[in-house]
Design an enzyme around this catalytic site. Structure first.
Site: not given
Ligand code: DAK
Length: 259
Positions: A109, A112, A132, A64
């Site tokens: 997500g 998922e 998460e 997400a």
């Molecule tokens: N969201 C927004 N931006 C993201 C992102 C994300 N999930 N993941 C990466 N980015 C952005 C980074 O901030 C960066 O942006 P800028 O700084 O260039 O503006 C750009 O993408 C590139 O990321 P990195 O510089 O970090 O690139 P790397 O290759 O070093 O790393 C990475 C890539 C994907 C491993 C890393 O960025 C990372 O760990 N990202 C976060 C992954 C994460 O935590 N995912 C879980 C998100 S929470 C819901 C149900 C479910 C959900 C939500 C609501 N409801 C029932 C309503 C789900 C929640 C989730 O998924």
């Protein structure tokens, strides 16, 4: 056609649901709605026999959109929270066989999203995870439920509690992934398999429903569902085609019409 989620179909009955939102295919709330709309469109289209979910050659989806979530007050988030769950439920309930072709990250997500598919084909560079917990939340779109049903409760607990990342090979070993291919081949392999399913009989829909819905029931009820769906196959042209073909030419030669 959505801005970030598009549906394209080929002439062999395979639809590709393509997510394209640079740089990492983060799932913002517009994407949730677009997935729901795409699922509805595909579900009602009998010319589509199988579906490939793809995020393109670099990344499947990094989860997400954290930038969007960070700014949301509780009330607003709570009011809209059902949309993502609903979208993923509609994807999971697609009557067609679905394959997620995963290049790069499938996190949160994104993981998922892949869990809504019947099968996950991973590129050798794919990385799966439910991180998460590192953000102070829990998976909210199937990561505590579909994941546990797929890989078992212990593996799911480890993934969800620790928030780690798992390589394609590790994911294969735990049953999260079905096949691993070189990164440049994974989408084509998924389409190839989807085309085989698209040639299959209408009974594939019954089979998917029996497995997916039956697993949520007690055994007696599930077996009754199986009997009902088995019997329903007799109302299809394909069961006549399948049985006639077997008696005339042996197994595996039937040309089904998906009716
Ligand atoms: N969201 C927004 N931006 C993201 C992102 C994300 N999930 N993941 C990466 N980015 C952005 C980074 O901030 C960066 O942006 P800028 O700084 O260039 O503006 C750009 O993408 C590139 O990321 P990195 O510089 O970090 O690139 P790397 O290759 O070093 O790393 C990475 C890539 C994907 C491993 C890393 O960025 C990372 O760990 N990202 C976060 C992954 C994460 O935590 N995912 C879980 C998100 S929470 C819901 C149900 C479910 C959900 C939500 C609501 N409801 C029932 C309503 C789900 C929640 C989730 O998924």
């Amino acid at each position: 056609m959505g801005e970030f989620v598009t549906v394209t179909t080929d002439d062999e009955g395979v639809a590709t649901l393509r997510l394209d939102r640079a740089p990492v295919n983060a799932l913002n709330s517009q994407v949730w709605v677009e997935f729901r709309d795409a699922a509805r469109r595909v579900s009602g289209d009998d010319s589509i026999g199988a579906v490939v979910l793809w995020g393109g050659p670099k990344v499947f989806a990094a989860g997400a959109d954290i930038k969007e979530m960070q700014t949301k007050p509780f009330q607003e988030f709570f009011a809209r929270a059902g949309v993502l769950q609903e979208a993923f439920n509609e994807l999971a309930r697609l009557p067609q066989i679905t394959i997620a072709a995963v290049n790069g990250y499938a996190l949160g997500g994104g993981c998922e999203l892949s869990l809504t598919a019947d099968f996950r084909y991973a590129a050798d560079n794919a990385r799966f995870g439910q991180p998460e917990i590192l953000l102070g939340v829990i998976p909210g779109a199937g990561g505590t439920q579909r994941l546990a049903r797929l890989v078992g409760i212990q593996r799911a607990k480890e993934m969800v509690y620790a928030g780690g990342m798992y390589s394609a090979e590790e994911s294969l070993a735990m049953g999260l992934v079905d096949k691993v291919f070189p990164a440049g081949e994974v989408y084509d392999k998924a389409v190839e398999a989807a085309r085989r399913y698209a040639k299959g009989p209408y009974a594939l829909r019954m089979a998917k429903k029996a497995v997916n819905e039956g697993i949520e029931m007690g055994l007696d009820e599930a077996l009754r569902l199986e009997t009902t769906l088995f019997t329903a196959c007799f109302a299809t042209e394909d069961r006549q085609i399948g049985m006639d073909s077997f008696l005339a030419e042996g197994p595996g030669k039937a040309q089904f019409v998906r009716r």
